[in-house]
Design a protein around this motif. Structure first.
Motif, PDB file in Angstrom:
ATOM      1  N   VAL A  19      39.335 -73.227 -25.317  1.00 42.67           N
ATOM      2  CA  VAL A  19      38.464 -72.534 -24.373  1.00 42.67           C
ATOM      3  C   VAL A  19      37.629 -71.470 -25.084  1.00 42.67           C
ATOM      4  CG1 VAL A  19      40.068 -70.743 -23.549  1.00 42.67           C
ATOM      5  CG2 VAL A  19      38.328 -71.658 -22.023  1.00 42.67           C
ATOM      6  N   ASN A  20      38.187 -70.813 -26.083  1.00 44.73           N
ATOM      7  CA  ASN A  20      37.406 -69.832 -26.833  1.00 44.73           C
ATOM      8  C   ASN A  20      36.296 -70.500 -27.636  1.00 44.73           C
ATOM      9  OD1 ASN A  20      38.789 -67.635 -25.815  1.00 44.73           O
ATOM     10  ND2 ASN A  20      40.151 -67.454 -27.562  1.00 44.73           N
ATOM     11  N   ALA A  21      36.549 -71.713 -28.103  1.00 44.43           N
ATOM     12  CA  ALA A  21      35.494 -72.461 -28.812  1.00 44.43           C
ATOM     13  C   ALA A  21      34.345 -72.792 -27.856  1.00 44.43           C
ATOM     14  CB  ALA A  21      36.058 -73.737 -29.428  1.00 44.43           C
ATOM     15  N   LEU A  22      34.682 -73.182 -26.640  1.00 44.47           N
ATOM     16  CA  LEU A  22      33.638 -73.419 -25.633  1.00 44.47           C
ATOM     17  C   LEU A  22      32.867 -72.126 -25.376  1.00 44.47           C
ATOM     18  CD1 LEU A  22      35.552 -75.567 -22.971  1.00 44.47           C
ATOM     19  CD2 LEU A  22      33.661 -76.325 -24.418  1.00 44.47           C
ATOM     20  N   GLY A  23      33.601 -71.039 -25.302  1.00 40.60           N
ATOM     21  CA  GLY A  23      32.973 -69.744 -25.061  1.00 40.60           C
ATOM     22  C   GLY A  23      32.020 -69.335 -26.167  1.00 40.60           C
ATOM     23  N   ARG A  24      32.411 -69.588 -27.399  1.00 41.62           N
ATOM     24  CA  ARG A  24      31.536 -69.243 -28.534  1.00 41.62           C
ATOM     25  C   ARG A  24      30.234 -70.046 -28.501  1.00 41.62           C
ATOM     26  NH1 ARG A  24      36.500 -68.877 -31.005  1.00 41.62           N
ATOM     27  NH2 ARG A  24      36.417 -70.981 -31.829  1.00 41.62           N
ATOM     28  N   GLN A  25      30.267 -71.181 -27.824  1.00 37.73           N
ATOM     29  CA  GLN A  25      29.064 -72.007 -27.666  1.00 37.73           C
ATOM     30  C   GLN A  25      28.264 -71.593 -26.424  1.00 37.73           C
ATOM     31  OE1 GLN A  25      30.445 -76.059 -27.543  1.00 37.73           O
ATOM     32  NE2 GLN A  25      31.544 -75.857 -29.470  1.00 37.73           N
ATOM     33  N   GLY A  26      28.752 -70.594 -25.702  1.00 38.12           N
ATOM     34  CA  GLY A  26      28.057 -70.131 -24.508  1.00 38.12           C
ATOM     35  C   GLY A  26      28.279 -70.997 -23.284  1.00 38.12           C
ATOM     36  N   LYS A  27      29.261 -71.869 -23.331  1.00 34.45           N
ATOM     37  CA  LYS A  27      29.528 -72.798 -22.226  1.00 34.45           C
ATOM     38  C   LYS A  27      30.526 -72.180 -21.240  1.00 34.45           C
ATOM     39  CE  LYS A  27      28.564 -76.798 -25.103  1.00 34.45           C
ATOM     40  NZ  LYS A  27      29.085 -78.012 -25.715  1.00 34.45           N
ATOM     41  N   TYR A  28      30.148 -71.014 -20.705  1.00 34.56           N
ATOM     42  CA  TYR A  28      31.073 -70.280 -19.839  1.00 34.56           C
ATOM     43  C   TYR A  28      31.368 -71.024 -18.536  1.00 34.56           C
ATOM     44  CZ  TYR A  28      26.975 -68.597 -17.252  1.00 34.56           C
ATOM     45  OH  TYR A  28      25.826 -68.503 -16.518  1.00 34.56           O
ATOM     46  N   GLU A  29      30.430 -71.815 -18.050  1.00 35.50           N
ATOM     47  CA  GLU A  29      30.685 -72.562 -16.811  1.00 35.50           C
ATOM     48  C   GLU A  29      31.743 -73.638 -17.029  1.00 35.50           C
ATOM     49  OE1 GLU A  29      26.660 -73.676 -16.026  1.00 35.50           O
ATOM     50  OE2 GLU A  29      26.393 -72.029 -14.600  1.00 35.50           O
ATOM     51  N   LYS A  30      31.708 -74.271 -18.180  1.00 35.13           N
ATOM     52  CA  LYS A  30      32.714 -75.285 -18.506  1.00 35.13           C
ATOM     53  C   LYS A  30      34.057 -74.624 -18.844  1.00 35.13           C
ATOM     54  CE  LYS A  30      33.237 -79.478 -21.241  1.00 35.13           C
ATOM     55  NZ  LYS A  30      32.616 -80.371 -22.226  1.00 35.13           N
ATOM     56  N   ALA A  31      34.000 -73.453 -19.463  1.00 31.47           N
ATOM     57  CA  ALA A  31      35.216 -72.743 -19.856  1.00 31.47           C
ATOM     58  C   ALA A  31      35.899 -72.057 -18.671  1.00 31.47           C
ATOM     59  CB  ALA A  31      34.891 -71.707 -20.934  1.00 31.47           C
ATOM     60  N   GLY A  32      35.139 -71.740 -17.631  1.00 32.27           N
ATOM     61  CA  GLY A  32      35.659 -70.989 -16.495  1.00 32.27           C
ATOM     62  C   GLY A  32      36.940 -71.533 -15.883  1.00 32.27           C
ATOM     63  N   PRO A  33      37.016 -72.832 -15.569  1.00 34.73           N
ATOM     64  CA  PRO A  33      38.253 -73.352 -14.973  1.00 34.73           C
ATOM     65  C   PRO A  33      39.458 -73.252 -15.909  1.00 34.73           C
ATOM     66  CG  PRO A  33      36.433 -74.882 -14.630  1.00 34.73           C
ATOM     67  CD  PRO A  33      35.938 -73.817 -15.567  1.00 34.73           C
TER      68      PRO A  33
END
Length: 89
Positions: A19-33
């Motif tokens: 999830v932190n990797a998704l966050g580093r890519q700015g994909k907060y909507e995908k990381a949110g759940p």
């Protein structure tokens, strides 16, 4: 627990690296759940809120970033990573 989570060894936090990797890519909507699932096990954990705030920051969601940083400080008013980030911003 932090050291175990960084190495992916803590059984409850194996998804934190993903999830932190998704966050580093700015994909907060995908990381949110995924963050929400982690928050069920670790409600209002300042480090988790901080990490999620970084995903919003990378995704250019200023409102979400500040909301999560404020929540992080409500739980631990001197959580150093949050304080440093807020001072920088």
């Amino acid at each position: 627990m932090k050291i175990e989570s960084l190495g992916g060894r803590h059984k409850d936090l194996k998804m934190l690296t993903k999830v932190n990797a998704l966050g580093r890519q700015g994909k907060y909507e995908k990381a949110g759940p995924i963050y929400a699932e982690l928050r069920e096990k670790y409600p209002r954990h300042p480090g988790l809120l901080y990490n999620e705030s970084l995903s919003h920051l990378k995704g250019k969601d200023g409102t979400g970033t500040w909301k999560l940083l404020e929540e992080s400080l409500q739980e631990c008013s001197n959580y150093a990573p949050t304080v440093r980030l807020m001072n920088r911003l």
